[in-house]
Design a protein around this motif. Structure first.
Motif, PDB file in Angstrom:
ATOM      1  N   LEU A  67       0.836  -1.204   0.000  1.00 28.03           N
ATOM      2  CA  LEU A  67       0.000   0.000   0.000  1.00 28.03           C
ATOM      3  C   LEU A  67       0.869   1.251   0.000  1.00 28.03           C
ATOM      4  N   ARG A  68       1.965   1.197   0.723  1.00 29.43           N
ATOM      5  CA  ARG A  68       2.885   2.338   0.770  1.00 29.43           C
ATOM      6  C   ARG A  68       3.539   2.571  -0.598  1.00 29.43           C
ATOM      7  N   GLU A  69       3.875   1.493  -1.292  1.00 30.11           N
ATOM      8  CA  GLU A  69       4.571   1.619  -2.575  1.00 30.11           C
ATOM      9  C   GLU A  69       3.700   2.185  -3.681  1.00 30.11           C
ATOM     10  N   ILE A  70       2.382   2.029  -3.584  1.00 27.28           N
ATOM     11  CA  ILE A  70       1.515   2.525  -4.655  1.00 27.28           C
ATOM     12  C   ILE A  70       0.961   3.911  -4.320  1.00 27.28           C
ATOM     13  N   SER A  71       1.450   4.527  -3.230  1.00 32.27           N
ATOM     14  CA  SER A  71       1.020   5.878  -2.874  1.00 32.27           C
ATOM     15  C   SER A  71       1.914   6.914  -3.557  1.00 32.27           C
ATOM     16  N   HIS A 119       4.435  12.202  -0.734  1.00 38.09           N
ATOM     17  CA  HIS A 119       3.791  12.193   0.586  1.00 38.09           C
ATOM     18  C   HIS A 119       4.644  11.400   1.578  1.00 38.09           C
ATOM     19  N   PRO A 120       4.716  11.819   2.855  1.00 34.29           N
ATOM     20  CA  PRO A 120       5.522  11.085   3.852  1.00 34.29           C
ATOM     21  C   PRO A 120       5.086   9.639   4.068  1.00 34.29           C
ATOM     22  N   PHE A 121       3.857   9.297   3.713  1.00 36.25           N
ATOM     23  CA  PHE A 121       3.406   7.915   3.862  1.00 36.25           C
ATOM     24  C   PHE A 121       4.255   6.953   3.029  1.00 36.25           C
ATOM     25  N   TYR A 122       4.875   7.455   1.981  1.00 35.88           N
ATOM     26  CA  TYR A 122       5.661   6.613   1.069  1.00 35.88           C
ATOM     27  C   TYR A 122       6.973   6.141   1.707  1.00 35.88           C
ATOM     28  N   GLN A 123       7.428   6.774   2.764  1.00 38.59           N
ATOM     29  CA  GLN A 123       8.749   6.484   3.323  1.00 38.59           C
ATOM     30  C   GLN A 123       8.797   5.136   4.035  1.00 38.59           C
ATOM     31  N   SER A 177     -13.993   4.783  -9.226  1.00 41.51           N
ATOM     32  CA  SER A 177     -12.941   5.751  -9.563  1.00 41.51           C
ATOM     33  C   SER A 177     -12.065   6.098  -8.362  1.00 41.51           C
ATOM     34  N   ARG A 178     -12.550   5.823  -7.137  1.00 38.04           N
ATOM     35  CA  ARG A 178     -11.754   6.111  -5.931  1.00 38.04           C
ATOM     36  C   ARG A 178     -11.273   4.834  -5.240  1.00 38.04           C
ATOM     37  N   SER A 179     -11.232   3.750  -5.966  1.00 43.75           N
ATOM     38  CA  SER A 179     -10.881   2.465  -5.361  1.00 43.75           C
ATOM     39  C   SER A 179      -9.546   1.950  -5.899  1.00 43.75           C
ATOM     40  N   ILE A 180      -9.003   0.961  -5.200  1.00 47.27           N
ATOM     41  CA  ILE A 180      -7.802   0.225  -5.630  1.00 47.27           C
ATOM     42  C   ILE A 180      -8.144  -1.253  -5.499  1.00 47.27           C
ATOM     43  N   ILE A 181      -8.068  -1.985  -6.617  1.00 46.81           N
ATOM     44  CA  ILE A 181      -8.331  -3.429  -6.618  1.00 46.81           C
ATOM     45  C   ILE A 181      -6.990  -4.142  -6.538  1.00 46.81           C
ATOM     46  N   LYS A 212      -2.661  14.803   0.017  1.00 49.23           N
ATOM     47  CA  LYS A 212      -3.126  13.426   0.188  1.00 49.23           C
ATOM     48  C   LYS A 212      -2.073  12.424  -0.260  1.00 49.23           C
ATOM     49  N   ALA A 213      -2.110  11.264   0.394  1.00 44.51           N
ATOM     50  CA  ALA A 213      -1.204  10.164   0.010  1.00 44.51           C
ATOM     51  C   ALA A 213      -1.686   9.490  -1.267  1.00 44.51           C
ATOM     52  N   PHE A 214      -3.001   9.556  -1.521  1.00 41.00           N
ATOM     53  CA  PHE A 214      -3.571   8.939  -2.725  1.00 41.00           C
ATOM     54  C   PHE A 214      -4.389   9.991  -3.475  1.00 41.00           C
ATOM     55  N   PRO A 215      -3.716  10.881  -4.221  1.00 41.95           N
ATOM     56  CA  PRO A 215      -4.460  11.825  -5.071  1.00 41.95           C
ATOM     57  C   PRO A 215      -5.142  11.068  -6.213  1.00 41.95           C
TER      58      PRO A 215
END
Length: 1000
Positions: free
Chosen positions: A115-119, A123-127, A395-399, A210-213
């Motif tokens: 989840l972190r890698e696809i953000s 964003h700091p969440f990626y670290q 449109s706001r989801s991740i499968i 946002k971490a997921f624009p």
């Protein structure tokens, strides 16, 4: 609680927050000894730990009540002026690195990493949050970064009172606690002269950051999990600025519809068509204003070929939920169920967990509601629930699809990754795309996780077609369902059970919510009928530990015990049924596992409503019997007992289900290879000392030979009950107890029968008398980097292992674990896992020391453990009698504590029933014997356990990766290097080792 975590790490020092958390345990200016904190906790019945998440760091401890103020002083000074001693800075990096390596193969951690890698990388969440030798030592050294200065800068920037919260639970009055806390914690400077970076302020104040624009949503992610399962996850990142989300609980409201079962529900329709085997729904907080609502399916082989249909059904269900509207009646139904758990709490949650839960909310909810916010539905906000539901669109989801058959590409690119593609010339459907078995084209840097990040737009054609088909079919889901187990009234038995009092749940809930929202923390909610239902005669009679026999005849016994302190209007029923089922081979063990796994699945599916409404049930298989534990409110308890009893004696195992369970157990046993080496080492130890234990290889070979007729024969033997024993404990009278026992035991007709039990091989101590025994082997998991060493010191065979031996072992383990942690982990950095434990295996009783790590080989760790034991004996000699008395008194106070939890009291009386009335209060007996312990008693016991007469067994597992030699080392410890002075006998073959230790 510090509002700073991994998201506050500098980009060039990833893992710094986690590193600072480790360093704060190593002394302060007021208490410079790094061992002082842990030693004091261990000596006085306490424990301590800490954890770093993305957006906060938490430090916590527990200790016996009289010693709170002193340990709070040590605790507070860590945040006032920590030492950051350079002697431990370099060694503690290895502890952080070992923690990172230990969880490299952990499925939950790798899912979070994905989840972190696809953000968004900005964003700091990626670290990378954990830290390693590369990020905290090697890379900073190359770039000329002073890590010590950065550690101090991070601490001075974020560890200030405006970013910290504290929760304390003690026996002192609130005024005394407040006075102590102010005196100790007001020393923390309001500002340490550091300005926080702009990124921190942007993270807190900018809602659009946002971490997921939008560019990182509407994605299809393929990955390879470490567990053997076919996983489909529909994930919605919820980065919304909501008001009081913990009081409204919008995600829990939506989750309740997904978990509805029965005819017409989403779960039932997908399960009936055998598309999924299970469904899990949850919401997790990953950072500041970042929550993720996840719907995870475990797919069957048939479901894998219809992934698009399952995704379409999920979004169709969400659209039907929007059309259904937000219903206040359903919200109040959930509120009443949660209110019952809060109102009539039975002590199942310890004070340690309560204070952590409360403190965790201090920075996220109004302080007035921290006591009631964790579980209660307090604030009905239709607009907020609708806003969250409207956010859950394609449109706001991740499968995410996880399959073991995906291949790792040798040409996979590493970070920094290019921006995710917006189109993909692939197949028109996800299922068709998966069939190609594509290799994954991206590789995460720290966990070697391979994945692919694709646009979902390319596969929307099939999903839209399925959605249009579902709309034309106009499939209607069951969204309103009345539960037969919903508790509408509470019944109290008062005046020694001669009268009943009834209380309406709906009225109680409405009154409580009004008071909680109007007065907040000033609410003092009385327990209603508690004072009236207390049996004064039994309350005064503190020596009344006996239970009353209700039914006693051949093969059947029923006992009843009324709770002396009936604060909880619940009944705890436990029944043990002895059967003719055999259990003297690996095949019988696997038949037992298959039978009870299926029984649990059937009970769980049939009684979901009961569990959702606060009822508890559990099936506990034993060697030749099984126990059933049931707990709940007395309104619907007869119905629950009747349903469980009928299910046990009427359910039939279809052959296809047997084949599915057989395959499932085979996969599970094979996947246990991925577990930590310490797990396999402990299993080896149990197998060597206990002939009735079996290894995974034996289970797999036995499982391969089992047939369906074997299971049918085993089921018949399980239904032949030779003896039934039942205890009913709680708020009830004899008439009610007799009715409940008849309800449960009516289908059971005990038929007494004498069964022959084969004799077991016994453990021989002849080899241990001559020398220490060392067993060496390779790790079962050939990819794991960790070695593991377990030294097990057994009490000699000739000594009667009575209460005093158990007491001395527990006391020694309690005083040893803090010193072992400091000596073996902090000082020598031998591994992240360092534990001392008391264990009873195969008739033996002893003390075990476990070390798992990558830095030293097991035979070297063995030598360090022996050196530590010499150090420990010297520390015992140097202890004063006053210190021994203080440790002893703290140890005694643990056993003198009254048993307040409902479950523990029920277990106490059940032990008395199982011992045929011969049970005495073990805790009080231990406390009485502990009064006579002196320093000389401890030294004599240490010499007997670990000295010249010791019986030592060392299990040493070598990593195939870290130790590249072709064969296991043959060198053992010199007798002069051991405490006992005995030579060591090395064995590397398992069968030969068993022949040494067991005699027929």
């Amino acid at each position: 609680y510090v509002n700073a975590g991994a998201q506050n790490d500098p980009p060039k020092l990833q893992g710094l927050a986690h590193y600072v958390e480790h360093l704060l345990f190593l002394g302060s200016k007021a208490h410079p000894d790094p061992l002082a904190y842990r030693s004091y906790l261990n000596d006085h019945g306490g424990r301590s730990n800490a954890g770093t998440s993305k957006h906060k760091t938490v430090y916590f401890f527990s200790i016996n009540a009289p010693y709170l103020s002193h340990v709070l002083d040590i605790f507070a000074n860590r945040f006032v002026a920590p030492l950051f001693d350079p002697r431990f800075l370099s060694s503690e990096v290895h502890a952080v690195h070992n923690e990172y390596q230990m969880k490299i193969r952990n499925h939950g951690r790798r899912t979070y990493v994905l989840l972190r890698e696809i953000s968004d990388p900005a964003h700091p969440f990626y670290q990378f949050p954990t830290g390693s030798l590369e990020t905290l030592r090697d890379r900073p050294k190359q770039e000329g970064i002073d890590v010590v200065a950065e550690v101090r800068k991070f601490f001075e920037t974020y560890y200030t009172p405006d970013q910290m919260h504290l929760s304390v639970l003690g026996r002192e009055s609130l005024d005394e606690q407040e006075k102590t806390v102010r005196r100790l914690f007001e020393k923390i400077p309001a500002s340490r002269g550091r300005r926080r970076p702009r990124l921190f302020n942007k993270l807190i104040n900018d809602v659009s950051f946002k971490a997921f624009p939008p560019a990182y949503l509407n994605r299809l992610v393929l990955y390879r999990p470490t567990i053997k399962a076919k996983l489909l996850t529909v994930l919605f990142p919820l980065e919304l600025d909501l008001k009081d989300p913990l009081l409204v609980k919008a995600t829990r409201y939506i989750k309740s519809f997904f978990l509805l079962h029965g005819r017409g529900t989403l779960l039932a329709s997908l399960t009936r068509e055998r598309l999924i085997s299970s469904l899990a729904v949850g919401s997790n907080a990953f950072g500041t204003r970042l929550n993720a609502f996840t719907i995870q399916y475990r797919l069957t082989t048939k479901g894998l070929s219809r992934v698009d249909e399952i995704v379409a059904r999920t979004f169709d269900f969400i659209s039907k939920l929007r059309q259904h509207g937000i219903k206040r009646s359903h919200y109040e139904k959930l509120g009443q169920a949660s209110f019952l758990q809060f109102r009539y709490i039975d002590g199942s949650q310890s004070a340690f967990k309560k204070i952590r839960r409360i403190g965790n909310l201090l920075g996220e909810v109004d302080p007035r509601y921290v006591l009631v916010a964790p579980g209660l539905f307090l604030k009905y906000d239709k607009q907020q629930i609708a806003r969250v539901l409207d956010h859950m669109t394609i449109s706001r989801s991740i499968i995410m699809v996880g399959l073991r058959k995906f291949k790792d590409s040798k040409t996979a690119i590493r970070p920094p990754f290019p921006p995710p593609p917006t189109t993909h010339p692939g197949a028109s459907s996800i299922s068709e795309f998966i069939k190609r078995r594509l290799s994954l084209d991206r590789r995460e840097l720290y966990y070697s996780l391979y994945f692919s990040n694709l646009p979902l737009n390319s596969f929307n054609t099939e999903i839209k077609r399925q959605l249009e088909y579902l709309k034309s079919k106009d499939h209607r889901y069951t969204l309103e369902k009345r539960s037969p187990y919903q508790t509408t009234e509470i019944v109290y038995y008062t005046n020694c059970g001669t009268s009943k009092t009834r209380v309406s749940v709906a009225e109680d809930y409405k009154e409580f919510v009004e008071k909680a929202l109007n007065r907040g923390r000033s609410v003092r909610w009385s327990r209603g009928q508690n004072s009236a239902c207390v049996d004064e005669k039994r309350r005064k009679d503190k020596k009344d530990y006996s239970v009353v026999g209700l039914i006693r005849r051949r093969g059947l016994q029923v006992f009843v015990k009324k709770d002396r302190y009936p604060r909880v209007p619940k009944v705890f029923a436990v029944a043990e049924l002895k059967t003719l089922a055999p259990s003297h081979s690996a095949g019988h063990h696997m038949l037992r596992n298959i039978y009870f796994t299926l029984l649990r699945i059937v009970l769980r599916n049939r009684l979901r409503d009961a569990k959702a409404n606060g009822y508890f049930f559990k099936v506990v298989p034993r060697v030749s019997s099984f126990a059933i534990r049931v707990k709940g409110f007395n309104q619907h308890l007869p119905r629950l007992l009747r349903r469980i009893s009928r299910t046990i004696h009427r359910f039939v195992v279809p052959q296809r289900v047997f084949n599915w369970l057989k395959r499932s157990f085979t996969r599970r046993l094979q996947s246990e290879v991925e577990k930590y080496p310490v797990f396999h080492a402990l299993k080896t130890l149990k197998k060597l000392l206990n002939p009735t234990a079996y290894l995974n290889s034996e289970y797999l070979s036995a499982l391969d030979q089992l047939t369906y007729s074997d299971l049918i024969r085993y089921q018949r033997q399980m239904h032949h009950v030779t003896r039934a024993t039942m205890l009913l404990y709680g708020n009830l009278n004899k008439k009610h107890a007799r009715s409940l026992s008849r309800t449960f035991l009516r289908p059971i007709r005990p038929r007494p029968h004498r069964r022959q039990v084969p004799k077991k091989p016994k453990l021989t101590f002849s080899e241990f008398d001559k020398h220490a025994v060392v067993f060496r082997s390779w790790n079962v998991n050939q990819k794991d980097l960790n070695h593991v060493t377990i030294n097990y010191y057994m009490l000699d065979k000739g000594t009667r292992r009575g209460i005093l031996d158990v007491l001395l072992l527990r006391l020694m383990q309690r005083t040893m674990r803090g010193k072992a942690f400091h000596y073996l982990r902090t000082k020598l950095q031998l591994g992240y896992v360092v534990k001392c434990f008391v264990i009873r295996i195969g008739g033996t009783l002893g003390l075990g020391i476990v070390v798992q790590g990558t830095k030293r080989l097991p035979h070297q760790v063995d030598r360090h453990i022996e050196r530590f034991l010499q150090f420990y004996r010297k520390s015992l000699v140097s202890l004063s009698e006053e210190r021994i008395a203080s440790i002893r008194d703290a140890f005694v106070s643990v056993y003198k504590k009254p048993i307040k939890r409902f479950n523990q009291r029920a277990t106490l009386y059940w032990r008395q029933v199982r011992s045929h009335g011969r049970f005495v209060r073990f805790r009080r007996l231990l406390a009485r014997h502990a009064q006579n312990i002196t320093k000389q008693t401890l030294l004599d016991f240490f010499d007997r356990l670990i000295g010249k007469e010791s019986h030592k067994l060392s299990i040493q597992k070598y990593s195939c990766v870290s130790y590249s030699a072709g064969q296991l080392p043959s060198r053992t410890l010199d007798p002069s290097q051991t405490v006992s002075g005995k030579s060591s006998k090395l064995v590397t073959e398992f069968e030969k080792m068993q022949g040494l230790l067991l005699e027929a």
